[in-house]
Design an enzyme around this catalytic site. Structure first.
Site, short mmCIF file in Angstrom:
data_model
loop_
_atom_site.label_atom_id
_atom_site.label_comp_id
_atom_site.label_asym_id
_atom_site.label_seq_id
_atom_site.Cartn_x
_atom_site.Cartn_y
_atom_site.Cartn_z
N LYS A 32 40.64 -6.50 -22.08
CA LYS A 32 41.01 -7.41 -22.95
C LYS A 32 39.87 -7.74 -23.65
O LYS A 32 38.93 -7.48 -23.29
CB LYS A 32 41.69 -8.63 -22.08
CG LYS A 32 40.50 -9.56 -21.24
CD LYS A 32 41.08 -10.56 -20.47
CE LYS A 32 40.03 -11.53 -19.78
NZ LYS A 32 40.37 -12.59 -19.30
N ARG A 76 38.14 -1.51 -16.16
CA ARG A 76 39.16 -1.08 -15.03
C ARG A 76 40.49 -1.23 -15.50
O ARG A 76 40.84 -2.46 -15.98
CB ARG A 76 38.73 -2.31 -13.86
CG ARG A 76 37.25 -1.86 -13.10
CD ARG A 76 36.97 -2.86 -11.92
NE ARG A 76 36.80 -4.40 -12.71
CZ ARG A 76 36.77 -5.33 -12.03
NH1 ARG A 76 36.72 -5.36 -10.77
NH2 ARG A 76 36.39 -6.58 -12.52
N GLU A 102 38.06 -13.06 -16.78
CA GLU A 102 36.91 -12.61 -17.53
C GLU A 102 36.67 -12.77 -18.89
O GLU A 102 37.72 -12.96 -19.68
CB GLU A 102 37.08 -11.11 -17.41
CG GLU A 102 36.74 -10.48 -15.74
CD GLU A 102 36.61 -9.24 -15.64
OE1 GLU A 102 36.05 -8.39 -16.51
OE2 GLU A 102 37.41 -8.54 -14.86
N CYS A 139 42.22 -7.61 -11.79
CA CYS A 139 42.98 -8.66 -11.00
C CYS A 139 44.39 -8.46 -10.94
O CYS A 139 45.01 -8.26 -9.90
CB CYS A 139 42.35 -9.88 -11.44
SG CYS A 139 40.76 -10.42 -11.13
#
Length: 477
Positions: A328, A335, A156, A264
């Site tokens: 981040k 999430r 991402e 993830c």
């Protein structure tokens, strides 16, 4: 080629736009009408650098559009990518595959001819076989439908570049037809030098979870080393630089801090652990390793909470500015955000927490409505007893400490993610703390009570929260 992408979240919307970018005609499919309507205007419902420009370009050109109709998808093309979510099952007991099977079941009755379904979602090994068997129950042309797996490796904040210029493409196929089709889809990328690994579906399914677990291992390793550095006075940043120069190791993911989060790595560590456990005694080693990685990562959050308690004492009545909310920098995804988890814990201990993030404030507000929010870093810091940095946005590194000084009640900055240059902030009269040492030790140890009386700056607070002095005799405002 004419392709469909089913599921238009972070993965699917990006994949659809990038497939249009490399020359295919693409139809995106999602059951959320609001998302489909927004995507058809050329805008994503989430922040991903470069994506909106690509969506706008190809929706306007007619090469890309979005729909809620699975019947339309079946008529549009014979290749269908599955990019739906596979979140954690409750308790971290594996992947929730309901969206994968739900999407395939919605498409299956409309597949009247040959079709190749290519899964991109992160799943446990064996999912492609199960999906093929499930499709056989409802698809009219069951004998001409094949399932392959082509895992994504997107970061991402870099998803567009990672789709157009990936390190590798992995395709798990069962027939020469599926291999030839996959090669044709990705020919513009492989002709540009991107490696294509063709393998079986089980191996392709395992690659993504294994890759993320390995990256999580690097994060947990350097955080474990940071505790040793805290106990010895060594610099974890220098240690990471030295390790990273070894070509066998590499510097990426060796930044000590709050640990990994997002949609993830946490999910894939737990999902792979659950799958390893299902294999019995052969998977015992993997279960033990992945359990330790998860425990190290989770412990980082409480360490930061403990550090704040050590520095501020009783938290009721204390105001804390939280710089960062996204898990981040480069994304608006909150999430499993380590920073917001810390904020929530501090709030429940009685602190008033005010959050600012350049992109993720809105999503944070939805997920944690009981926290306070501000529209700038300075506004969040107004009358704060401490500034806690939890996401390493470049904006925070570029801030002028003197400007923030005018807003705060006390010049205490806690950098939990190596986001700022501590020397700049100390030069402006700030006390800078971190849950890891960032430079060689200076001077003698002092006690927490001395620190809390404002008689020294902090070099670091280690695993046991004993304080090492950096520059004695300078009081905090």
């Amino acid at each position: 080629m004419r392709l469909t992408v089913i599921g238009c979240g972070h993965l699917g919307a990006t994949h659809a736009a990038c497939m249009a970018e490399i020359g295919h005609d693409v139809l995106g499919v999602d059951i959320d009408e609001d998302k489909v309507d927004l995507l058809n205007t050329g805008r994503a419902w989430f922040f991903e650098p470069g994506l909106d420009e690509m969506l706008a370009r190809h929706t306007q050109a007619g090469r890309l559009r979005f729909t809620t109709s699975f019947a339309e998808a079946a008529r549009f093309g014979t290749v269908h990518f599955l990019g739906v979510g596979t979140p954690d099952l409750p308790g971290g007991e594996g992947y929730d595959l309901s969206q994968v099977f739900g999407a395939a079941r919605a498409l299956a009755p409309h597949l009247a001819g040959p079709a190749l379904i290519i899964g991109k979602s992160t799943v446990p090994p064996g999912t492609a076989s199960r999906l093929a068997a499930d499709l056989g129950k409802t698809a009219p042309a069951v004998d001409t439908i094949e399932v392959a797996w082509n895992p994504e490796f997107l970061r991402e904040g870099h998803a567009v570049a990672d789709t157009l210029r990936p390190d590798r493409i992995v395709a798990g196929v069962r027939s020469p037809m599926a291999e030839a089709t996959t090669r044709e889809i990705y020919r513009p990328l492989t002709d540009a030098g991107v490696p294509l690994i063709v393998t079986d579906a089980v191996t392709a399914e395992l690659v993504k979870g294994a890759a993320n677990a390995f990256l999580a291992a690097k994060v947990s390793f350097i955080n474990a080393m940071s505790d040793i550095c805290a106990a010895t006075g060594a610099s974890v940043a220098t240690l990471a630089d030295a390790l990273g120069m070894d070509a066998r190791i590499g510097r990426a993911f060796l930044t000590a801090g709050l640990g990994y989060g997002g949609g993830c790595l946490p999910k894939d560590v737990r999902g792979l652990r659950a799958f390893a456990a299902s294999t019995g005694s052969r998977g015992a080693g993997a279960v033990s390793l992945l359990t330790v990685l998860d425990e190290i990562n989770s412990a980082r959050r409480q360490q930061v909470v403990g550090l704040v308690q050590t520095l501020l004492g009783e938290l009721p009545g204390k105001r804390i500015a939280l710089w960062g909310a996204a898990f981040k920098p480069g994304t608006d995804d909150v999430r499993d955000s380590p920073g917001l988890d810390v904020a929530d814990r501090l709030c429940r201990l009685g602190a008033e927490v005010v959050v600012y993030d350049p992109q993720a404030t809105g999503n944070a507000l939805v997920a944690f409505p009981h926290l306070g929010y501000a529209d700038s870093a300075a506004a969040a810091a107004r009358q704060a007893d401490a500034v806690l940095v939890v996401t390493a946005w470049p904006e925070f590194a570029a801030l002028d400490p003197a400007e923030t000084t005018a807003a705060v009640r006390d010049r205490l900055l806690i950098d939990a993610c190596q986001a700022v240059d501590p020397a700049r902030w100390r030069a402006a009269g700030w006390t800078v703390a971190a849950p890891f040492p960032t430079s060689p030790p200076k001077g003698a140890d002092v006690t927490s009570s001395t620190l809390l009386r404002g008689r020294c700056r902090i070099e670091h607070v280690g695993a046991g929260f004993g304080v090492r002095r950096a520059d004695a005799g300078v009081s905090r405002r």
